[in-house]
Design an enzyme around this catalytic site. Sequence first.
Site, mmCIF file in Angstrom:
data_model
loop_
_atom_site.group_PDB
_atom_site.id
_atom_site.type_symbol
_atom_site.label_atom_id
_atom_site.label_comp_id
_atom_site.label_asym_id
_atom_site.label_seq_id
_atom_site.Cartn_x
_atom_site.Cartn_y
_atom_site.Cartn_z
ATOM 1 N N ARG A 234 -25.333 76.184 29.910
ATOM 2 C CA ARG A 234 -25.455 76.329 31.368
ATOM 3 C C ARG A 234 -26.326 77.508 31.779
ATOM 4 O O ARG A 234 -26.199 78.039 32.874
ATOM 5 C CB ARG A 234 -24.071 76.432 32.032
ATOM 6 C CG ARG A 234 -23.223 75.168 31.875
ATOM 7 C CD ARG A 234 -22.008 75.197 32.776
ATOM 8 N NE ARG A 234 -21.295 73.945 32.705
ATOM 9 C CZ ARG A 234 -20.287 73.690 31.882
ATOM 10 N NH1 ARG A 234 -19.899 74.644 31.044
ATOM 11 N NH2 ARG A 234 -19.691 72.539 31.889
ATOM 12 N N LYS B 221 -40.592 77.957 37.664
ATOM 13 C CA LYS B 221 -40.584 76.501 37.663
ATOM 14 C C LYS B 221 -40.585 76.010 36.225
ATOM 15 O O LYS B 221 -41.468 76.364 35.443
ATOM 16 C CB LYS B 221 -41.824 75.953 38.379
ATOM 17 C CG LYS B 221 -41.732 75.920 39.885
ATOM 18 C CD LYS B 221 -42.940 75.159 40.425
ATOM 19 C CE LYS B 221 -42.915 75.051 41.918
ATOM 20 N NZ LYS B 221 -44.102 74.297 42.415
ATOM 21 N N GLU C 104 -57.008 77.377 37.719
ATOM 22 C CA GLU C 104 -55.866 77.993 38.404
ATOM 23 C C GLU C 104 -56.198 79.395 38.905
ATOM 24 O O GLU C 104 -55.610 79.863 39.875
ATOM 25 C CB GLU C 104 -54.645 78.030 37.475
ATOM 26 C CG GLU C 104 -54.084 76.663 37.110
ATOM 27 C CD GLU C 104 -53.210 76.050 38.200
ATOM 28 O OE1 GLU C 104 -53.125 76.631 39.295
ATOM 29 O OE2 GLU C 104 -52.622 74.990 37.942
ATOM 30 N N LYS D 29 -49.396 85.301 43.160
ATOM 31 C CA LYS D 29 -48.290 84.374 42.926
ATOM 32 C C LYS D 29 -46.951 85.092 43.069
ATOM 33 O O LYS D 29 -46.008 84.542 43.648
ATOM 34 C CB LYS D 29 -48.391 83.729 41.549
ATOM 35 C CG LYS D 29 -47.254 82.731 41.327
ATOM 36 C CD LYS D 29 -47.531 81.712 40.267
ATOM 37 C CE LYS D 29 -46.447 80.628 40.287
ATOM 38 N NZ LYS D 29 -46.663 79.602 39.256
ATOM 39 N N GLU E 156 -39.627 77.036 46.836
ATOM 40 C CA GLU E 156 -40.643 76.176 47.438
ATOM 41 C C GLU E 156 -40.103 75.400 48.635
ATOM 42 O O GLU E 156 -40.314 74.194 48.783
ATOM 43 C CB GLU E 156 -41.204 75.207 46.388
ATOM 44 C CG GLU E 156 -42.570 74.640 46.772
ATOM 45 C CD GLU E 156 -43.190 73.812 45.669
ATOM 46 O OE1 GLU E 156 -43.888 74.403 44.843
ATOM 47 O OE2 GLU E 156 -42.953 72.594 45.633
ATOM 48 N N ARG F 96 -44.564 78.597 49.485
ATOM 49 C CA ARG F 96 -44.875 78.494 48.061
ATOM 50 C C ARG F 96 -45.614 77.190 47.755
ATOM 51 O O ARG F 96 -46.364 77.108 46.780
ATOM 52 C CB ARG F 96 -43.610 78.597 47.209
ATOM 53 C CG ARG F 96 -43.913 78.536 45.703
ATOM 54 C CD ARG F 96 -42.736 78.881 44.833
ATOM 55 N NE ARG F 96 -43.087 78.746 43.426
ATOM 56 C CZ ARG F 96 -42.308 79.110 42.411
ATOM 57 N NH1 ARG F 96 -41.128 79.670 42.651
ATOM 58 N NH2 ARG F 96 -42.697 78.949 41.167
ATOM 59 N N ASN G 155 -49.740 74.745 45.367
ATOM 60 C CA ASN G 155 -50.041 73.412 44.852
ATOM 61 C C ASN G 155 -51.383 72.881 45.350
ATOM 62 O O ASN G 155 -51.633 71.672 45.274
ATOM 63 C CB ASN G 155 -48.923 72.432 45.246
ATOM 64 C CG ASN G 155 -47.640 72.697 44.492
ATOM 65 O OD1 ASN G 155 -47.648 72.827 43.278
ATOM 66 N ND2 ASN G 155 -46.548 72.817 45.211
ATOM 67 N N HIS H 157 -53.034 70.066 43.507
ATOM 68 C CA HIS H 157 -52.068 69.478 42.583
ATOM 69 C C HIS H 157 -51.597 68.090 43.015
ATOM 70 O O HIS H 157 -51.201 67.288 42.167
ATOM 71 C CB HIS H 157 -50.863 70.405 42.413
ATOM 72 C CG HIS H 157 -51.156 71.615 41.582
ATOM 73 N ND1 HIS H 157 -52.101 72.544 41.929
ATOM 74 C CD2 HIS H 157 -50.608 72.051 40.415
ATOM 75 C CE1 HIS H 157 -52.131 73.503 41.015
ATOM 76 N NE2 HIS H 157 -51.245 73.225 40.087
ATOM 77 N N HIS I 40 -52.055 65.872 40.024
ATOM 78 C CA HIS I 40 -50.942 65.278 39.288
ATOM 79 C C HIS I 40 -51.080 63.761 39.216
ATOM 80 O O HIS I 40 -50.753 63.136 38.195
ATOM 81 C CB HIS I 40 -49.614 65.650 39.943
ATOM 82 C CG HIS I 40 -49.167 67.044 39.652
ATOM 83 N ND1 HIS I 40 -48.110 67.637 40.314
ATOM 84 C CD2 HIS I 40 -49.629 67.974 38.782
ATOM 85 C CE1 HIS I 40 -47.945 68.872 39.853
ATOM 86 N NE2 HIS I 40 -48.852 69.088 38.926
ATOM 87 N N HIS J 178 -54.439 69.498 32.416
ATOM 88 C CA HIS J 178 -53.881 69.836 33.730
ATOM 89 C C HIS J 178 -54.867 70.630 34.584
ATOM 90 O O HIS J 178 -55.091 70.307 35.756
ATOM 91 C CB HIS J 178 -52.589 70.631 33.556
ATOM 92 C CG HIS J 178 -52.020 71.133 34.844
ATOM 93 N ND1 HIS J 178 -51.485 70.298 35.804
ATOM 94 C CD2 HIS J 178 -51.929 72.388 35.355
ATOM 95 C CE1 HIS J 178 -51.080 71.006 36.838
ATOM 96 N NE2 HIS J 178 -51.347 72.281 36.593
#
Length: 375
Positions: free
Chosen positions: A130, A152, A194, A235, A245, A249, A253, A256, A260, A274
């Site tokens: 956990r 993330k 990036e 960042k 997000e 935030r 992206n 993206h 994506h 990517h």
Amino acid sequence: MTAPLRSGDPITVDVALAGRAYDIVIGRGLLSGLGQRVAALRPGARVAIVTDEVVAKQHLPAARESFAHAGIATGLVVVPAGEASKSYPVFERVCEDLIGARIERGDLVVALGGGVIGDLAGFAASAVRRGVDYVQVPTTLLAQVDSSVGGKTGINSRHGKNLVGAFHQPILVVADTALLDTLPPRILRAGYAEVAKYGLIGDSEFFAWLEENCSDIFAGAPAREHAIAVSCRMKAQVVARDERETGDRALLNLGHTFGHALEAAAGFSDRLYHGEAVAIGMVLAFGFSASLGLCTQADAERVAQHLAAAGLPTRIADIQGEPPTADRLLDLIAQDKKVKRGRLTFILARGIGQSFIAPDIDAADVRQFLTGQID
């Protein structure tokens, strides 16, 4: 973009999260001191290193020597290199291996690798017992400026990229910029997308600086550390304001949503890395913004010209193989995490350094724009 060029001493960037702040340490030759940093941060903890087969050959011996020198016992989990490892079967294996190594809540997982390893190991750390803490040791430019920072973590679904995961912050990021010297040129260029993204989001002066200093970043000059530090500061500031997000935030992206979808259409393969997908996605985002009258065509062309000059793909036609249809891309975009109750959200721009969150975008406008880009 005010930070001066730096060389010599490491640069430290603070990620100021209440109760969970951590440092990003940036500089050349930091891997040799990794064990001492971990021992000071978490005395008595054992470590399990998660890495891939390629990074293991290049950097694992130095990492293990550093931990041994600090008197830290290490376990090891090695997975295949590449995006395919961000999958349910590999995630299960990493979790089982961490449990089998008797990693307890007071111990640490160390993600030694690029964005795939950081996402995969971080997600496993969030789930095993956990939640155990982890340290990011990013070995690619993309990971050093983006995926290792902000917590993330996740794996891919057959429906799209990064759709299964968790927010789980590291307790330390160690970005040894010397490790980038071993990267294949294509991987280094992919990471640069990036870096450019941060200028395009909110710092036109930084983007202009990148236009002048891009080659020095690739060559490993002090410009490399400077660009990484500026990117990480930007960042870190955004993450501190909006960790999960729910607000701005999402600006991170930029490129993206299109990117994506292109990655998924390419089968998450080496047809399109990517960072390359993000490069094309940012060009599409600025082109779409121009088509809506939000920014000038000159700004859109400037973005495409700089990314092309950096050796990155900028058009859907640059992707190897059969191009996806506009409808296929729209289907994949509809699975994006920024979609809310079926409404499309994009990160668009009013100019260089003037990106914004644009909700309720008409899918018909996107389809018409994409059709023009593919035909």
